[in-house]
Design a protein around this motif. Structure first.
Motif, PDB file in Angstrom:
ATOM      1  N   SER A 133       0.816  -1.219   0.000  1.00  0.00           N
ATOM      2  CA  SER A 133       0.000   0.000   0.000  1.00  0.00           C
ATOM      3  C   SER A 133       0.845   1.262   0.000  1.00  0.00           C
ATOM      4  O   SER A 133       0.358   2.331  -0.392  1.00  0.00           O
ATOM      5  N   SER A 134       2.095   1.170   0.450  1.00  0.00           N
ATOM      6  CA  SER A 134       2.920   2.375   0.518  1.00  0.00           C
ATOM      7  C   SER A 134       3.232   2.937  -0.860  1.00  0.00           C
ATOM      8  O   SER A 134       3.622   4.099  -0.985  1.00  0.00           O
ATOM      9  N   ALA A 135       3.057   2.126  -1.921  1.00  0.00           N
ATOM     10  CA  ALA A 135       3.189   2.657  -3.279  1.00  0.00           C
ATOM     11  C   ALA A 135       2.145   3.735  -3.532  1.00  0.00           C
ATOM     12  O   ALA A 135       2.380   4.688  -4.293  1.00  0.00           O
ATOM     13  N   THR A 136       0.983   3.600  -2.884  1.00  0.00           N
ATOM     14  CA  THR A 136      -0.070   4.610  -3.007  1.00  0.00           C
ATOM     15  C   THR A 136       0.406   5.946  -2.463  1.00  0.00           C
ATOM     16  O   THR A 136       0.080   7.011  -3.000  1.00  0.00           O
ATOM     17  N   GLU A 137       1.186   5.904  -1.357  1.00  0.00           N
ATOM     18  CA  GLU A 137       1.732   7.137  -0.781  1.00  0.00           C
ATOM     19  C   GLU A 137       2.652   7.848  -1.768  1.00  0.00           C
ATOM     20  O   GLU A 137       2.585   9.067  -1.934  1.00  0.00           O
ATOM     21  N   ILE A 174       2.443  -2.483 -10.009  1.00  0.00           N
ATOM     22  CA  ILE A 174       2.774  -3.747  -9.345  1.00  0.00           C
ATOM     23  C   ILE A 174       4.255  -3.776  -8.967  1.00  0.00           C
ATOM     24  O   ILE A 174       4.619  -4.183  -7.858  1.00  0.00           O
ATOM     25  N   LYS A 175       5.094  -3.327  -9.892  1.00  0.00           N
ATOM     26  CA  LYS A 175       6.544  -3.318  -9.636  1.00  0.00           C
ATOM     27  C   LYS A 175       6.885  -2.423  -8.448  1.00  0.00           C
ATOM     28  O   LYS A 175       7.645  -2.822  -7.548  1.00  0.00           O
ATOM     29  N   LEU A 176       6.309  -1.212  -8.405  1.00  0.00           N
ATOM     30  CA  LEU A 176       6.562  -0.296  -7.294  1.00  0.00           C
ATOM     31  C   LEU A 176       5.979  -0.847  -6.001  1.00  0.00           C
ATOM     32  O   LEU A 176       6.586  -0.723  -4.928  1.00  0.00           O
ATOM     33  N   SER A 177       4.815  -1.493  -6.082  1.00  0.00           N
ATOM     34  CA  SER A 177       4.175  -2.063  -4.895  1.00  0.00           C
ATOM     35  C   SER A 177       5.011  -3.194  -4.307  1.00  0.00           C
ATOM     36  O   SER A 177       5.158  -3.311  -3.092  1.00  0.00           O
TER      37      SER A 177
END
Length: 481
Positions: free
Chosen positions: A88-92, A254-257
Motif C-alpha cells: 500500500s505504501s506505493a499509493t503514498e 505492481i513493480k513499485l508495490s
C-alpha cells in the motif's frame, strides 16, 4: 569609519532577517508536519489498540484461546499485514507526488489501481488463514493450540480484506492533507470496539466468537466511514468516480508495490525472526516473555514513529511533485529533528523506569528482572526508532524503495541476524546477545540509508518524479466514470 559602521549594521540586519525567515519557515513546516503526523499517530495507536483489546478479552475466555490468538496474530496476521502495508505504501508515493504536481484527478486512479493490486495480494494470502492448523502442526506447535487456532484464523480473513481498503484510503487522504478524518474514524472505531467487546464477551457470553466478531465489525466500520468520506463528495478534486483507466499501466504499479512491500516487510518481520530464535534459548519461557514485553513497548512507541514516517513521505513526495527539491530537503531536516527530540524523551524514561515498566505486563519477579536488565538496550532501540522510520518515509516519498529493500536485506538478514545468533548462542549472551545483534542490524541500516539520502541528487529525484507522473498521466475527460 561611518561607512564601516553602516556596512556592519546592514550585515546584522541581513542576518536578523535570515534568522527571522528561518524561524518562520521552521514554524510553518512544523505546523504542516503535525497536521500530517498527529492524525496518523492517532490512527496507528488506536488501530494497534484494537488488537490489544481483542487479546485482552480473549485472555479472559481461556489460556488456550489466548495462546491461539497470540500465535495467529503475531505470525499469520502480522506477516500478511506487513505485506499489505508495504504494497500500500506505493499509493503514498504516487498520490503524494501527483498531489504536489497538481494532477489531482490521477490520485483517484492510483487509489483504484492499488485496490486491484492489494485485493489480488490479499486473496493469494487467504490460504495461510484457511490452513492455519496444518501450518502450525508443521511448525511443531502443540496439537490443542494448532486446532484452536483454526477458527480464529478464519475470522481473521475479514480483517485481512479490511486492511486492503483501510490502509490505501488512509494513504490517499494523507497525501492530500485530509488525514484528520482518518484519526477521528480510527479513534471512534476503537471506542466502538471496546463497547462491542464488552457486550459480546461479558454480557452475551459469546466467547472467542464474540471478541473476533467485535474486531471484524469495528474494522469494517472504519472502512465504511472512509468510503462515505471519499465517495460522499469530500474529495471532489481527487475522486472522480470509478473508471476503466485504473486497469491501464498496472504493471509499473505492481513493480513499485512489490518494491515497497519487500522494503517494509523486511523491517516489520525482523523482530519476529529474533523472537522465534529466543524460543530455543535456555530458560526460553523467561527469555521470550521478557523479550516480547520489551518489543511490545517498542511497538507502542513505534506507532508514534510511523506517524513521522507518514509525514516524511507526504512532505517529500508533495515537494518533489511540485519540483521543489530545496523544500523537500528542509522538510526532512525539520521532521528528523522533531522525531529525534521525542525519541530522546522516551530514551531517558526507559533508563529511569526500566524495571517499573515490566510490572504493567507481568507480576513475575524473574521476568521483571530480565526486562530491567534489557532496559538499556530498550532505550537505544527506541532512540534508533526515532531516526530509521523517518529515513524510510523519505525513501517512500522519493520512490526508491527497491534500493532500501536491498539495504534492508544486507543490514538485517546478512549482518544483524548472524551477529545475533553468534552473540546469543556462541558467546552465550542469551537474549542480550540477540538484541545486540538486532540493534547492530538497525544501526547499520540507518547509517547506510543516511549516507544514501545525504548523497542523493534531489534535482534528479524531481526529474524522476516528473517523468513518472507524465508517463502515467491521463487527461481528465468528463466521461471517465
Amino acid at each position: 569609519m561611518e561607512s564601516n559602521g553602516v556596512d556592519q549594521e546592514r550585515l546584522l540586519g541581513l542576518e536578523a532577517a535570515e534568522q527571522s525567515g528561518l524561524k518562520q519557515r521552521t514554524w510553518a513546516e512544523l505546523k504542516l508536519m503535525w497536521r500530517i503526523a498527529f492524525p496518523s499517530i492517532l490512527a496507528r495507536v488506536t488501530s494497534f489498540g484494537m488488537i490489544v483489546v481483542t487479546q485482552s478479552f480473549i485472555g479472559h475466555v481461556g489460556e488456550l484461546q489466548l495462546a491461539s490468538y497470540a500465535l495467529v496474530q503475531s505470525l499469520i496476521l502480522r506477516f500478511s499485514n506487513g505485506i499489505l502495508l508495504g504494497m500500500s505504501s506505493a499509493t503514498e508515493t504516487l498520490c503524494g507526488q501527483a498531489f504536489g504536481a497538481g494532477q489531482h484527478h490521477m490520485m483517484g486512479i492510483y487509489l483504484q489501481r492499488s485496490w486491484i493490486v492489494d485485493v489480488v495480494t490479499a486473496t493469494i494470502l487467504v490460504p495461510l488463514f484457511v490452513f492455519t492448523t496444518p501450518i502450525f502442526r508443521l511448525f511443531g506447535e502443540e496439537e490443542e493450540i494448532a486446532v484452536a487456532s483454526g477458527p480464529i484464523a478464519l475470522w481473521m480473513i475479514s480483517i485481512l480484506y479490511s486492511f486492503v481498503f483501510a490502509l490505501t484510503i488512509q494513504m490517499f487522504l494523507q497525501a492530500q492533507l485530509k488525514n484528520m478524518i482518518v484519526g477521528i474514524l480510527s479513534a471512534s472505531s476503537f471506542a466502538i470496539h471496546l463497547l462491542l467487546s464488552w457486550l459480546f464477551v461479558n454480557i452475551l457470553d459469546l466467547g472467542v466468537s464474540g471478541a473476533m466478531g467485535a474486531y471484524c465489525i469495528s474494522s469494517w466500520l472504519m472502512v465504511f466511514g472512509e468510503y462515505v468520506y471519499v465517495f460522499g463528495g469530500w474529495c471532489p478534486n481527487t475522486w472522480k468516480g470509478f473508471t476503466k483507466a485504473a486497469f491501464n499501466d498496472i504493471l509499473p504499479v505492481i513493480k513499485l508495490s512489490i518494491s515497497s512491500g519487500v522494503m517494509l516487510c523486511l523491517e516489520l518481520w525482523y523482530n519476529s525472526v529474533l523472537v522465534l530464535f529466543a524460543g530455543y534459548l535456555k530458560n526460553a519461557t523467561v527469555a521470550i516473555s521478557a523479550f516480547s514485553i520489551c518489543l511490545n513497548i517498542c511497538a507502542w512507541e513505534f506507532m508514534i514513529c510511523l506517524g513521522f514516517l507518514g509525514a516524511a513521505c507526504v512532505r517529500v513526495s508533495n515537494e518533489l511533485g511540485r519540483g521543489n527539491s530545496t523544500a523537500a530537503k528542509f522538510a526532512i531536516k525539520v521532521i528528523l529533528c522533531t522525531s529525534i527530540g521525542i525519541g530522546l524523551i522516551f530514551f531517558v524514561l526507559c533508563f529511569c523506569f526500566g524495571k517499573q515498566i515490566s510490572y504493567i505486563f507481568t507480576s513475575d519477579e524473574e521476568i521483571a528482572e530480565e526486562v530491567s536488565s534489557l532496559s538499556t538496550l530498550l532505550a537505544f532501540s527506541i532512540l534508533l526508532n526515532s531516526v530509521q522510520p523517518v529515513l524510510s518515509g523519505v525513501a517512500i516519498g522519493a520512490g526508491f524503495q527497491g534500493t532500501v529493500a536491498l539495504i534492508n536485506i544486507g543490514s538485517y538478514y546478512a549482518f544483524g541476524v548472524p551477529v545475533a545468533l553468534l552473540l546469543g548462542y556462541v558467546a552465550d549472551l542469551s537474549v542480550k546477545g540477540l538484541w545486540i545483534g538486532l540493534l547492530s542490524g538497525v544501526l547499520l541500516q540507518t547509517f547506510v540509508l543516511s549516507i544514501v539520502i545525504w548523497r542523493l541528487d534531489w534535482d534528479d529525484q524531481v526529474k524522476k518524479a516528473s517523468e513518472r507522473l507524465n508517463r502515467w498521466f491521463l487527461t481528465e475527460p468528463e466521461d471517465t466514470n
